[in-house]
Structures are given as structure tokens and as C-alpha cells.
Design a protein around this motif. Structure first.
Motif, PDB file in Angstrom:
ATOM      1  N   SER A  75       0.847  -1.194   0.000  1.00  0.00           N
ATOM      2  CA  SER A  75       0.000   0.000   0.000  1.00  0.00           C
ATOM      3  C   SER A  75       0.879   1.239   0.000  1.00  0.00           C
ATOM      4  O   SER A  75       1.873   1.306   0.732  1.00  0.00           O
ATOM      5  CB  SER A  75      -0.912   0.010   1.228  1.00  0.00           C
ATOM      6  OG  SER A  75      -1.740   1.160   1.240  1.00  0.00           O
ATOM      7  N   SER A  76       0.520   2.219  -0.843  1.00  0.00           N
ATOM      8  CA  SER A  76       1.201   3.515  -0.887  1.00  0.00           C
ATOM      9  C   SER A  76       2.716   3.387  -1.033  1.00  0.00           C
ATOM     10  O   SER A  76       3.478   4.129  -0.407  1.00  0.00           O
ATOM     11  CB  SER A  76       0.869   4.326   0.367  1.00  0.00           C
ATOM     12  OG  SER A  76      -0.526   4.531   0.466  1.00  0.00           O
ATOM     13  N   GLY A  77       3.141   2.429  -1.838  1.00  0.00           N
ATOM     14  CA  GLY A  77       4.565   2.276  -2.103  1.00  0.00           C
ATOM     15  C   GLY A  77       5.352   1.552  -1.042  1.00  0.00           C
ATOM     16  O   GLY A  77       6.582   1.515  -1.093  1.00  0.00           O
ATOM     17  N   HIS A  78       4.656   0.958  -0.082  1.00  0.00           N
ATOM     18  CA  HIS A  78       5.331   0.207   0.974  1.00  0.00           C
ATOM     19  C   HIS A  78       4.740  -1.201   1.071  1.00  0.00           C
ATOM     20  O   HIS A  78       3.595  -1.442   0.670  1.00  0.00           O
ATOM     21  CB  HIS A  78       5.196   0.925   2.318  1.00  0.00           C
ATOM     22  CG  HIS A  78       5.938   2.225   2.356  1.00  0.00           C
ATOM     23  ND1 HIS A  78       7.243   2.330   2.775  1.00  0.00           N
ATOM     24  CD2 HIS A  78       5.559   3.479   1.994  1.00  0.00           C
ATOM     25  CE1 HIS A  78       7.645   3.586   2.674  1.00  0.00           C
ATOM     26  NE2 HIS A  78       6.631   4.298   2.210  1.00  0.00           N
ATOM     27  N   MET A  79       5.533  -2.124   1.590  1.00  0.00           N
ATOM     28  CA  MET A  79       5.065  -3.494   1.765  1.00  0.00           C
ATOM     29  C   MET A  79       5.533  -4.018   3.115  1.00  0.00           C
ATOM     30  O   MET A  79       6.585  -3.638   3.620  1.00  0.00           O
ATOM     31  CB  MET A  79       5.598  -4.392   0.642  1.00  0.00           C
ATOM     32  CG  MET A  79       7.092  -4.350   0.447  1.00  0.00           C
ATOM     33  SD  MET A  79       7.638  -5.276  -1.014  1.00  0.00           S
ATOM     34  CE  MET A  79       7.650  -6.936  -0.368  1.00  0.00           C
TER      35      MET A  79
ATOM     36  N   ALA B 184      12.429  -2.625   9.226  1.00  0.00           N
ATOM     37  CA  ALA B 184      12.488  -1.167   9.092  1.00  0.00           C
ATOM     38  C   ALA B 184      12.445  -0.729   7.632  1.00  0.00           C
ATOM     39  O   ALA B 184      12.160   0.433   7.334  1.00  0.00           O
ATOM     40  CB  ALA B 184      13.756  -0.627   9.752  1.00  0.00           C
ATOM     41  N   HIS B 185      12.736  -1.667   6.730  1.00  0.00           N
ATOM     42  CA  HIS B 185      12.753  -1.332   5.311  1.00  0.00           C
ATOM     43  C   HIS B 185      11.468  -1.851   4.664  1.00  0.00           C
ATOM     44  O   HIS B 185      11.251  -3.053   4.575  1.00  0.00           O
ATOM     45  CB  HIS B 185      13.980  -1.946   4.635  1.00  0.00           C
ATOM     46  CG  HIS B 185      15.274  -1.438   5.190  1.00  0.00           C
ATOM     47  ND1 HIS B 185      15.752  -0.166   4.939  1.00  0.00           N
ATOM     48  CD2 HIS B 185      16.184  -2.027   6.008  1.00  0.00           C
ATOM     49  CE1 HIS B 185      16.887   0.010   5.559  1.00  0.00           C
ATOM     50  NE2 HIS B 185      17.184  -1.103   6.218  1.00  0.00           N
ATOM     51  N   THR B 186      10.646  -0.931   4.218  1.00  0.00           N
ATOM     52  CA  THR B 186       9.334  -1.319   3.681  1.00  0.00           C
ATOM     53  C   THR B 186       9.077  -0.801   2.266  1.00  0.00           C
ATOM     54  O   THR B 186       8.049  -1.141   1.678  1.00  0.00           O
ATOM     55  CB  THR B 186       8.201  -0.814   4.593  1.00  0.00           C
ATOM     56  OG1 THR B 186       8.243   0.623   4.645  1.00  0.00           O
ATOM     57  CG2 THR B 186       8.333  -1.386   6.005  1.00  0.00           C
ATOM     58  N   ALA B 187       9.960   0.017   1.719  1.00  0.00           N
ATOM     59  CA  ALA B 187       9.716   0.606   0.405  1.00  0.00           C
ATOM     60  C   ALA B 187       9.682  -0.480  -0.679  1.00  0.00           C
ATOM     61  O   ALA B 187      10.607  -1.295  -0.790  1.00  0.00           O
ATOM     62  CB  ALA B 187      10.787   1.636   0.069  1.00  0.00           C
TER      63      ALA B 187
ATOM     64  N   THR C 248      -3.923  -3.464  -3.706  1.00  0.00           N
ATOM     65  CA  THR C 248      -2.568  -3.912  -3.348  1.00  0.00           C
ATOM     66  C   THR C 248      -1.796  -4.344  -4.580  1.00  0.00           C
ATOM     67  O   THR C 248      -0.603  -4.079  -4.712  1.00  0.00           O
ATOM     68  CB  THR C 248      -2.624  -5.038  -2.292  1.00  0.00           C
ATOM     69  OG1 THR C 248      -1.296  -5.334  -1.858  1.00  0.00           O
ATOM     70  CG2 THR C 248      -3.280  -6.288  -2.836  1.00  0.00           C
ATOM     71  N   PHE C 249      -2.468  -4.987  -5.534  1.00  0.00           N
ATOM     72  CA  PHE C 249      -1.811  -5.385  -6.774  1.00  0.00           C
ATOM     73  C   PHE C 249      -1.573  -4.180  -7.676  1.00  0.00           C
ATOM     74  O   PHE C 249      -0.530  -4.085  -8.340  1.00  0.00           O
ATOM     75  CB  PHE C 249      -2.653  -6.435  -7.515  1.00  0.00           C
ATOM     76  CG  PHE C 249      -2.430  -7.831  -7.022  1.00  0.00           C
ATOM     77  CD1 PHE C 249      -1.175  -8.407  -7.065  1.00  0.00           C
ATOM     78  CD2 PHE C 249      -3.484  -8.583  -6.533  1.00  0.00           C
ATOM     79  CE1 PHE C 249      -0.958  -9.700  -6.621  1.00  0.00           C
ATOM     80  CE2 PHE C 249      -3.277  -9.886  -6.082  1.00  0.00           C
ATOM     81  CZ  PHE C 249      -2.019 -10.449  -6.127  1.00  0.00           C
TER      82      PHE C 249
ATOM     83  N   VAL D 156       2.255  -0.401 -10.249  1.00  0.00           N
ATOM     84  CA  VAL D 156       2.675   0.979 -10.512  1.00  0.00           C
ATOM     85  C   VAL D 156       4.140   1.173 -10.140  1.00  0.00           C
ATOM     86  O   VAL D 156       4.930   1.754 -10.907  1.00  0.00           O
ATOM     87  CB  VAL D 156       1.787   1.977  -9.741  1.00  0.00           C
ATOM     88  CG1 VAL D 156       2.421   3.370  -9.735  1.00  0.00           C
ATOM     89  CG2 VAL D 156       0.403   2.045 -10.371  1.00  0.00           C
ATOM     90  N   HIS D 157       4.540   0.684  -8.984  1.00  0.00           N
ATOM     91  CA  HIS D 157       5.922   0.862  -8.537  1.00  0.00           C
ATOM     92  C   HIS D 157       6.882  -0.039  -9.304  1.00  0.00           C
ATOM     93  O   HIS D 157       8.059   0.313  -9.480  1.00  0.00           O
ATOM     94  CB  HIS D 157       6.008   0.641  -7.029  1.00  0.00           C
ATOM     95  CG  HIS D 157       5.378   1.756  -6.253  1.00  0.00           C
ATOM     96  ND1 HIS D 157       6.009   2.954  -6.014  1.00  0.00           N
ATOM     97  CD2 HIS D 157       4.141   1.877  -5.710  1.00  0.00           C
ATOM     98  CE1 HIS D 157       5.206   3.761  -5.350  1.00  0.00           C
ATOM     99  NE2 HIS D 157       4.063   3.132  -5.146  1.00  0.00           N
ATOM    100  N   THR D 158       6.386  -1.155  -9.787  1.00  0.00           N
ATOM    101  CA  THR D 158       7.218  -1.992 -10.655  1.00  0.00           C
ATOM    102  C   THR D 158       7.516  -1.264 -11.955  1.00  0.00           C
ATOM    103  O   THR D 158       8.662  -1.233 -12.417  1.00  0.00           O
ATOM    104  CB  THR D 158       6.510  -3.328 -10.961  1.00  0.00           C
ATOM    105  OG1 THR D 158       6.243  -4.021  -9.740  1.00  0.00           O
ATOM    106  CG2 THR D 158       7.380  -4.201 -11.856  1.00  0.00           C
TER     107      THR D 158
END
Length: 210
Positions: free
Chosen positions: A49-53, A78-81, A189-190, A195-197
Motif C-alpha cells: 500500500s502507498s509504495g510500501h510493503m 524497518a525497510h518497507t519501500a 494492493t496489486f 505501478v511501482h514496478t
């Protein structure tokens, strides 16, 4: 024979006879990384969601590759981007997914020597099996049929990595419009993952040409 999302994207992204990639290597790696994350989303292990996972169910079922990726995510909470993880996973996604397909009897590993270097090429064992993801998606889209969630994600991944020109080659404009409508209706979510891919692929390919 049913395959996981990353297996099917691997087959889409490589020639069904020679095994050679149809895309820039960075685009293939990022597409495979996204598909592996997509597998974790499908099992309910991960959400985007919103560029984070992040991991939502560490105990969700999965194959050895999925569990190893889940372990990486759990080790680095701590790393979710999304973009960060796509970059990390893309470094080894090709090798790991190829090995999974070799173990399934879909590909065979062949050594190719060129310019004093030896590299491994993964060649389809059966052309019809290798071509099936393309044939299935192309046929359903050209018939303007609805797609299940897995096929819709694969079609979306094709559009974000540049495979759509191959998948929709010669199709009427309404086919592309049909796909766009379907993608707009898919789970958020997909959509976010796709989009970020696409953004990661665009930046990676451009930097590779610089």
C-alpha cells in the motif's frame, strides 16, 4: 500444468524455443521480483500500500523461494519501500525462479560460451508448455474475456515491463482498452505493486542506457 506467478512471468519474458530474454535484463529481473512479491500477496503473507510493503502473516503457506523472501522481509522490518525490495530481489530472482522451473521439469540449464565467458541459458523442455502463458493471456484478452486475479496481474506486469507490445501484437485497439478497464478494477494492493514496478523498470532501463 499450473505454475506460480513468477514462473509464468519467466516464461512470458523468454523465448519459448531458445530461452533468450525478450526484455532488457533489468526489466526481466524487476518483473520477476514483482511476481515473487505478488505470490506472497496472493497467499496473504504480504500486503502492499502507498509504495510500501510489509508482512501480515508470517505463517502463510508458500514454497521455499517464497519462504526465503519472507525471511528477508522479516529480518529487515524497518525497510518497507516497494522499490527498495524490488531492487534487492531482482538481483537473484532470475536465478532462483529459473531453478524452480528446472526442478519442475519445465526448463533445462545449458552452458553457453561466448567471448571467453561461460553463462547459463535456461531452455524450455517443451515449446508448448513454455508458450502457454502467452497463448492463454493473448487469447483471453483478444476475446475480451474477464481474467482471474493471477492472469490479470500477469497481464499488468506485462504492461509495466514492456511485454505488452509482444502480448498484444496485432490486436485491435479495443483489446488494450479492455485490459486497461480490467486493471483499473483489480485489487488496490496489486495495482500499487504494478505501478511501482513500472516506475522501477523505467528508471533501471534508462540508467542502463546512460
Amino acid at each position: 500444468m499450473a505454475h506460480l506467478l513468477a514462473d509464468e512471468f519467466f516464461l512470458l519474458a523468454h523465448h519459448d524455443v531458445t530461452g533468450r530474454p525478450r526484455l532488457h535484463p533489468r526489466a526481466v529481473g524487476l518483473g520477476l521480483a514483482s511476481a515473487v512479491v505478488g505470490e506472497l500477496v496472493t497467499t496473504g503473507a504480504v500486503t502492499v500500500s502507498s509504495g510500501h510493503m510489509w508482512v501480515v502473516d508470517p505463517g502463510a503457506p508458500g514454497d521455499p523461494l517464497g519462504r526465503s523472501v519472507l525471511g528477508l522481509l522479516l529480518d529487515e522490518p524497518a525497510h518497507t519501500a516497494v522499490r527498495t525490495w524490488l531492487a534487492v530481489l531482482s538481483e537473484r530472482a532470475h536465478r532462483h525462479v529459473a531453478r524452480r522451473l528446472v526442478a519442475a521439469g519445465v526448463l533445462r540449464a545449458e552452458q553457453s560460451r561466448r567471448l571467453m565467458r561461460t553463462r547459463t541459458v535456461y531452455v524450455p523442455v517443451d515449446m508448448n508448455t513454455a508458450a502457454w502463458p502467452w497463448a492463454r493471456l493473448s487469447m483471453r484478452l483478444r476475446r475480451l474475456e474477464p481474467l482471474d486475479e493471477a492472469d490479470l496481474f500477469l497481464a499488468g506486469l506485462a504492461t509495466q515491463t514492456g511485454l505488452d507490445t509482444y502480448l498484444l501484437d496485432g490486436a485491435d485497439p479495443e483489446v488494450g482498452q479492455h485490459l486497461a478497464v480490467l486493471l483499473h478494477q483489480m485489487r488496490p494492493t496489486f495495482r500499487d505493486l504494478l505501478v511501482h514496478t513500472g516506475a522501477a523498470v523505467g528508471n533501471a532501463v534508462l540508467s542502463g542506457r546512460a
